[in-house]
Design an enzyme around this catalytic site. Structure first.
Site, PDB file in Angstrom:
ATOM      1  CG  ASN A  11     -36.530  52.115  65.681  1.00  0.00           C
ATOM      2  OD1 ASN A  11     -36.544  53.175  65.072  1.00  0.00           O
ATOM      3  ND2 ASN A  11     -36.326  50.967  65.058  1.00  0.00           N
ATOM      4  CB  CYS A  87     -32.992  56.214  61.505  1.00  0.00           C
ATOM      5  SG  CYS A  87     -33.709  55.267  62.864  1.00  0.00           S
ATOM      6  N   GLY A  88     -34.744  58.938  62.978  1.00  0.00           N
ATOM      7  CA  GLY A  88     -34.770  59.828  64.132  1.00  0.00           C
ATOM      8  C   GLY A  88     -34.386  59.153  65.429  1.00  0.00           C
ATOM      9  CG  ASN A  89     -36.728  56.206  67.381  1.00  0.00           C
ATOM     10  OD1 ASN A  89     -37.007  57.134  68.123  1.00  0.00           O
ATOM     11  ND2 ASN A  89     -37.649  55.404  66.864  1.00  0.00           N
ATOM     12  CG  ASN A 163     -37.361  58.768  56.288  1.00  0.00           C
ATOM     13  OD1 ASN A 163     -38.005  59.697  56.741  1.00  0.00           O
ATOM     14  ND2 ASN A 163     -37.008  57.739  57.037  1.00  0.00           N
ATOM     15  CG  ASN A 199     -40.714  54.637  56.366  1.00  0.00           C
ATOM     16  OD1 ASN A 199     -40.197  53.552  56.579  1.00  0.00           O
ATOM     17  ND2 ASN A 199     -40.038  55.647  55.832  1.00  0.00           N
ATOM     18  CD  GLU A 217     -38.976  51.972  60.808  1.00  0.00           C
ATOM     19  OE1 GLU A 217     -38.030  52.397  60.113  1.00  0.00           O
ATOM     20  OE2 GLU A 217     -38.883  51.767  62.023  1.00  0.00           O
ATOM     21  NE  ARG A 218     -37.837  54.057  52.669  1.00  0.00           N
ATOM     22  CZ  ARG A 218     -37.320  54.873  51.777  1.00  0.00           C
ATOM     23  NH1 ARG A 218     -37.710  54.807  50.513  1.00  0.00           N
ATOM     24  NH2 ARG A 218     -36.424  55.778  52.114  1.00  0.00           N
ATOM     25  CB  CYS A 226     -40.643  54.799  62.918  1.00  0.00           C
ATOM     26  SG  CYS A 226     -39.980  55.651  61.457  1.00  0.00           S
ATOM     27  CB  THR A 228     -38.379  59.847  60.257  1.00  0.00           C
ATOM     28  OG1 THR A 228     -38.452  58.445  59.962  1.00  0.00           O
ATOM     29  CG2 THR A 228     -36.928  60.290  60.290  1.00  0.00           C
TER      30      THR A 228
END
Length: 289
Positions: A11, A87-89, A163, A199, A217-218, A226, A228
């Site tokens: 990502n 965004c976790g990544n 999110n 998402n 992902e939106r 992704c 999250t």
């Protein structure tokens, strides 16, 4: 204008160090930067700044709850130029960049986001590679939902991880079946339930402590991972087997991460890779609007 390029389980992001928040990040500029032919190419842009600077220039109208003026702030933009809550990544790559560039010397610190503060721990850091975990906060279950992905209807669990997500566990889905699914095609969902979009994750049922997942992902489309979304997937997979808490390895096309869900919070641990550093041409940047 200095930039860096990095990814967390593929990502990928363009990082723009801008501690004083002086850059004007228009949607057009972000979209051009993320374009894989016209620009550098990425799933999103991470502006590296502080919460106080972002507030001072109007990027933030007010500080998100729990975020302090002195905290680092991840100003994250989707590939279409829209702002994203979390965004976790991206947080892992953001933290890696701070440590690798010398902007931060601590192994444990807080990264602010629109979704609030995210404490991070850098377990191992090198110039190009890092192992980082993020306290993602409590993932809240919001009830059942449905989405059509690749022409198939899936039932899922709506999960708020800062999110919105709809994580769809299919007990009949095999790893090969998941790989054959057209996740990149437009998805449909209940717009009344998700007025700001959602998402959508499709995943296998857990086997031996692991699940396999793909995500749409939106504002982006299908991505290789992704962060999250992996948390939402773990929450849904654990719920599907009657376990509100636990630890799962989540396999995505770009690699794997480990998600731990507790009663109070959730943790995401995985790799970060910083691929390149360079200079953007000022004339190109200015011409992008």
């Amino acid at each position: 204008m200095i930039f860096a390029k990095g990814h967390g389980t593929q990502n990928d992001f363009v990082l723009l160090p801008d501690v004083d928040a002086e850059l004007v990040l228009t949607a057009a500029r972000v979209a051009a930067l993320c374009d894989r032919r016209k620009g550098l190419g990425a799933d999103g842009v991470l502006r590296v700044t502080t919460a106080g600077a972002a507030q001072a220039v109007g990027v933030l109208d007010s500080l998100p709850e729990g975020v302090r003026v002195t905290d680092w702030y991840m100003d994250y933009r989707n590939a279409d130029g829209s702002a994203a809550q979390m965004c976790g990544n991206g947080v892992r790559v953001f933290a890696h960049y701070l440590r690798a560039s010398g902007l931060e010397v601590r192994d444990e610190f807080v990264v602010g986001s629109l979704a609030g503060p995210r404490p991070v721990t850098c377990h191992h850091v090198e110039a190009a590679y890092a192992d980082v975990s993020v306290d993602m906060g409590k993932a809240n279950r919001l009830g059942a939902g449905e989405a059509v992905v690749g022409g198939r209807r899936f039932h899922g669990l709506a999960v708020d991880v800062g999110n919105p997500h709809l994580a769809c566990v299919d007990s009949q889905l095999t790893v090969d079946g998941l790989a054959a699914l057209d996740v990149g095609a437009p998805v449909s969902f209940d717009g009344a339930q998700f007025p700001d979009g959602v998402n959508v994750e499709v995943l296998t049922a857990p086997v031996d402590g692991a699940v396999w997942m793909r995500v749409h992902e939106r504002g982006v489309g299908e991505t290789r991972s992704c962060g999250t979304g992996t948390v939402a997937a773990a929450v849904a997979a654990l719920a599907a087997v009657g376990s509100p808490t636990g630890t799962l390895t989540v396999h995505v096309p770009g690699g794997e991460v480990v998600v731990t869900v507790t009663d109070a919070t959730s943790f995401l641990r995985g790799p970060s890779v910083l691929v390149a550093r360079g200079d953007l041409a000022d004339d190109w940047w200015n011409a992008m609007g």
